[in-house]
Design a protein around this motif. Sequence first.
Motif, PDB file in Angstrom:
ATOM      1  N   PHE A  93     -35.539  42.212 -30.644  1.00  0.00           N
ATOM      2  CA  PHE A  93     -35.635  41.282 -31.765  1.00  0.00           C
ATOM      3  C   PHE A  93     -36.435  40.040 -31.384  1.00  0.00           C
ATOM      4  N   ALA A  94     -36.169  39.484 -30.207  1.00  0.00           N
ATOM      5  CA  ALA A  94     -36.899  38.288 -29.782  1.00  0.00           C
ATOM      6  C   ALA A  94     -38.380  38.599 -29.604  1.00  0.00           C
ATOM      7  N   LEU A  95     -38.685  39.742 -28.991  1.00  0.00           N
ATOM      8  CA  LEU A  95     -40.079  40.096 -28.736  1.00  0.00           C
ATOM      9  C   LEU A  95     -40.832  40.361 -30.029  1.00  0.00           C
ATOM     10  N   SER A  96     -40.201  41.044 -30.982  1.00  0.00           N
ATOM     11  CA  SER A  96     -40.886  41.315 -32.249  1.00  0.00           C
ATOM     12  C   SER A  96     -41.177  40.019 -32.994  1.00  0.00           C
ATOM     13  N   GLY A  97     -40.265  39.048 -32.919  1.00  0.00           N
ATOM     14  CA  GLY A  97     -40.521  37.755 -33.540  1.00  0.00           C
ATOM     15  C   GLY A  97     -41.708  37.044 -32.924  1.00  0.00           C
ATOM     16  N   VAL A  98     -41.797  37.088 -31.598  1.00  0.00           N
ATOM     17  CA  VAL A  98     -42.925  36.444 -30.902  1.00  0.00           C
ATOM     18  C   VAL A  98     -44.239  37.130 -31.259  1.00  0.00           C
ATOM     19  N   ASN A 118     -35.593  36.111 -36.043  1.00  0.00           N
ATOM     20  CA  ASN A 118     -35.416  37.106 -34.985  1.00  0.00           C
ATOM     21  C   ASN A 118     -34.904  36.494 -33.693  1.00  0.00           C
ATOM     22  N   VAL A 119     -35.447  35.350 -33.317  1.00  0.00           N
ATOM     23  CA  VAL A 119     -35.018  34.715 -32.071  1.00  0.00           C
ATOM     24  C   VAL A 119     -33.557  34.285 -32.164  1.00  0.00           C
ATOM     25  N   VAL A 120     -33.175  33.661 -33.287  1.00  0.00           N
ATOM     26  CA  VAL A 120     -31.777  33.236 -33.445  1.00  0.00           C
ATOM     27  C   VAL A 120     -30.858  34.448 -33.491  1.00  0.00           C
ATOM     28  N   TYR A 121     -31.265  35.497 -34.213  1.00  0.00           N
ATOM     29  CA  TYR A 121     -30.435  36.698 -34.310  1.00  0.00           C
ATOM     30  C   TYR A 121     -30.237  37.363 -32.950  1.00  0.00           C
ATOM     31  N   SER A 122     -31.250  37.285 -32.088  1.00  0.00           N
ATOM     32  CA  SER A 122     -31.131  37.912 -30.770  1.00  0.00           C
ATOM     33  C   SER A 122     -29.991  37.316 -29.959  1.00  0.00           C
ATOM     34  N   PHE A 123     -29.656  36.035 -30.205  1.00  0.00           N
ATOM     35  CA  PHE A 123     -28.566  35.403 -29.466  1.00  0.00           C
ATOM     36  C   PHE A 123     -27.209  36.014 -29.822  1.00  0.00           C
ATOM     37  N   ALA A 175     -18.015  36.248 -16.778  1.00  0.00           N
ATOM     38  CA  ALA A 175     -18.767  35.059 -16.375  1.00  0.00           C
ATOM     39  C   ALA A 175     -17.828  33.938 -15.974  1.00  0.00           C
ATOM     40  N   PRO A 176     -18.341  32.945 -15.210  1.00  0.00           N
ATOM     41  CA  PRO A 176     -17.544  31.745 -14.942  1.00  0.00           C
ATOM     42  C   PRO A 176     -17.156  31.064 -16.257  1.00  0.00           C
ATOM     43  N   ALA A 177     -16.133  30.202 -16.185  1.00  0.00           N
ATOM     44  CA  ALA A 177     -15.592  29.593 -17.394  1.00  0.00           C
ATOM     45  C   ALA A 177     -16.652  28.836 -18.177  1.00  0.00           C
ATOM     46  N   LEU A 178     -17.486  28.048 -17.484  1.00  0.00           N
ATOM     47  CA  LEU A 178     -18.498  27.259 -18.184  1.00  0.00           C
ATOM     48  C   LEU A 178     -19.463  28.162 -18.939  1.00  0.00           C
ATOM     49  N   GLN A 179     -19.882  29.237 -18.307  1.00  0.00           N
ATOM     50  CA  GLN A 179     -20.803  30.162 -18.972  1.00  0.00           C
ATOM     51  C   GLN A 179     -20.141  30.821 -20.174  1.00  0.00           C
ATOM     52  N   ALA A 180     -18.853  31.113 -20.055  1.00  0.00           N
ATOM     53  CA  ALA A 180     -18.126  31.700 -21.184  1.00  0.00           C
ATOM     54  C   ALA A 180     -18.067  30.730 -22.361  1.00  0.00           C
ATOM     55  N   TYR A 181     -17.838  29.443 -22.066  1.00  0.00           N
ATOM     56  CA  TYR A 181     -17.807  28.441 -23.138  1.00  0.00           C
ATOM     57  C   TYR A 181     -19.182  28.301 -23.795  1.00  0.00           C
ATOM     58  N   ILE A 182     -20.233  28.341 -22.979  1.00  0.00           N
ATOM     59  CA  ILE A 182     -21.592  28.269 -23.537  1.00  0.00           C
ATOM     60  C   ILE A 182     -21.855  29.472 -24.433  1.00  0.00           C
ATOM     61  N   TRP A 183     -21.385  30.643 -24.000  1.00  0.00           N
ATOM     62  CA  TRP A 183     -21.577  31.853 -24.818  1.00  0.00           C
ATOM     63  C   TRP A 183     -20.854  31.732 -26.147  1.00  0.00           C
ATOM     64  N   ILE A 184     -19.623  31.212 -26.123  1.00  0.00           N
ATOM     65  CA  ILE A 184     -18.875  31.031 -27.369  1.00  0.00           C
ATOM     66  C   ILE A 184     -19.630  30.105 -28.318  1.00  0.00           C
ATOM     67  N   ALA A 185     -20.155  29.002 -27.771  1.00  0.00           N
ATOM     68  CA  ALA A 185     -20.871  28.028 -28.604  1.00  0.00           C
ATOM     69  C   ALA A 185     -22.151  28.632 -29.177  1.00  0.00           C
ATOM     70  N   THR A 186     -22.928  29.327 -28.352  1.00  0.00           N
ATOM     71  CA  THR A 186     -24.183  29.911 -28.838  1.00  0.00           C
ATOM     72  C   THR A 186     -23.915  31.043 -29.824  1.00  0.00           C
ATOM     73  N   SER A 187     -22.854  31.819 -29.603  1.00  0.00           N
ATOM     74  CA  SER A 187     -22.511  32.901 -30.534  1.00  0.00           C
ATOM     75  C   SER A 187     -22.121  32.341 -31.893  1.00  0.00           C
ATOM     76  N   ALA A 188     -21.338  31.257 -31.880  1.00  0.00           N
ATOM     77  CA  ALA A 188     -20.927  30.644 -33.148  1.00  0.00           C
ATOM     78  C   ALA A 188     -22.133  30.074 -33.879  1.00  0.00           C
ATOM     79  N   ALA A 189     -23.029  29.403 -33.142  1.00  0.00           N
ATOM     80  CA  ALA A 189     -24.222  28.840 -33.771  1.00  0.00           C
ATOM     81  C   ALA A 189     -25.118  29.937 -34.334  1.00  0.00           C
ATOM     82  N   ALA A 190     -25.290  31.015 -33.571  1.00  0.00           N
ATOM     83  CA  ALA A 190     -26.127  32.119 -34.038  1.00  0.00           C
ATOM     84  C   ALA A 190     -25.509  32.803 -35.254  1.00  0.00           C
ATOM     85  N   ALA A 191     -24.171  32.946 -35.260  1.00  0.00           N
ATOM     86  CA  ALA A 191     -23.506  33.570 -36.405  1.00  0.00           C
ATOM     87  C   ALA A 191     -23.662  32.727 -37.660  1.00  0.00           C
TER      88      ALA A 191
END
Length: 218
Positions: A37-42, A61-66, A74-90
């Motif tokens: 998805f990211a590559l097709s958008g680019v 496409n780039v936002v949807y790829s997230f 993952a470490p806790a910090l990375q897990a929190y970042i994933w939660i935040a990026t997933s919520a923003a992308a959703a």
Amino acid sequence: DHRVRLDYLRGERSGSTWIELRPNPFEWRYLPLTVSFALSGVLVLLRAPGSRSARAFFLANVVYSFLWLRSGTAPALQAYIWIATSAAAAALAPPLILRAALLLPEEVAPAGRGAFAWIWIFALLAPAQVSWFLGFPLPSEWGLRAGLTLWTVFGIALLAVLTRNYRRAAPIGRRQVKWLVYGLYVGSLPVIIADVVGALHTNLWWLSSLSSITLVSI
């Protein structure tokens, strides 16, 4: 030791048990979706850098790829970042995808910003998805049902917008979008069906993840 002890109290009876923890490695099977998805958008943006619809397609496409990134063990910090990026992308991806669809082909794109206001109703997918994964702010099962229901309505709305635009477009416009329309039908219909089944029978939620492999056709 991949176990955790659980002490419980049920009525006046207490007890304890051990829960086995199974490591959840990074789900590499989603990586092709993220990259494709990211590559097709680019590629589309490079092909038509001055086009409004190309910029909209790139952003969607780039936002949807997230949405297809997974944190795994993952470490806790990375897990929190994933939660935040997933919520923003959703919250952002579905409206941006519908915006891109409304602009394709540009000759039939609606005039005025008000014509795009309705697409932001699908930002509600963010709290639904977070509830599904974390059980907050809604119970997990509620989030699961709400998320799958919203994804179903979103998929139907997307196909309806593209079909309408395709039918209204001139022959050149139809040639520009016909393969995208075809790919979206092939890629989205199995997911829509799986989401309907998952919303009605939450124990079959995994059908939605399984059907996502068809999205590669988009």
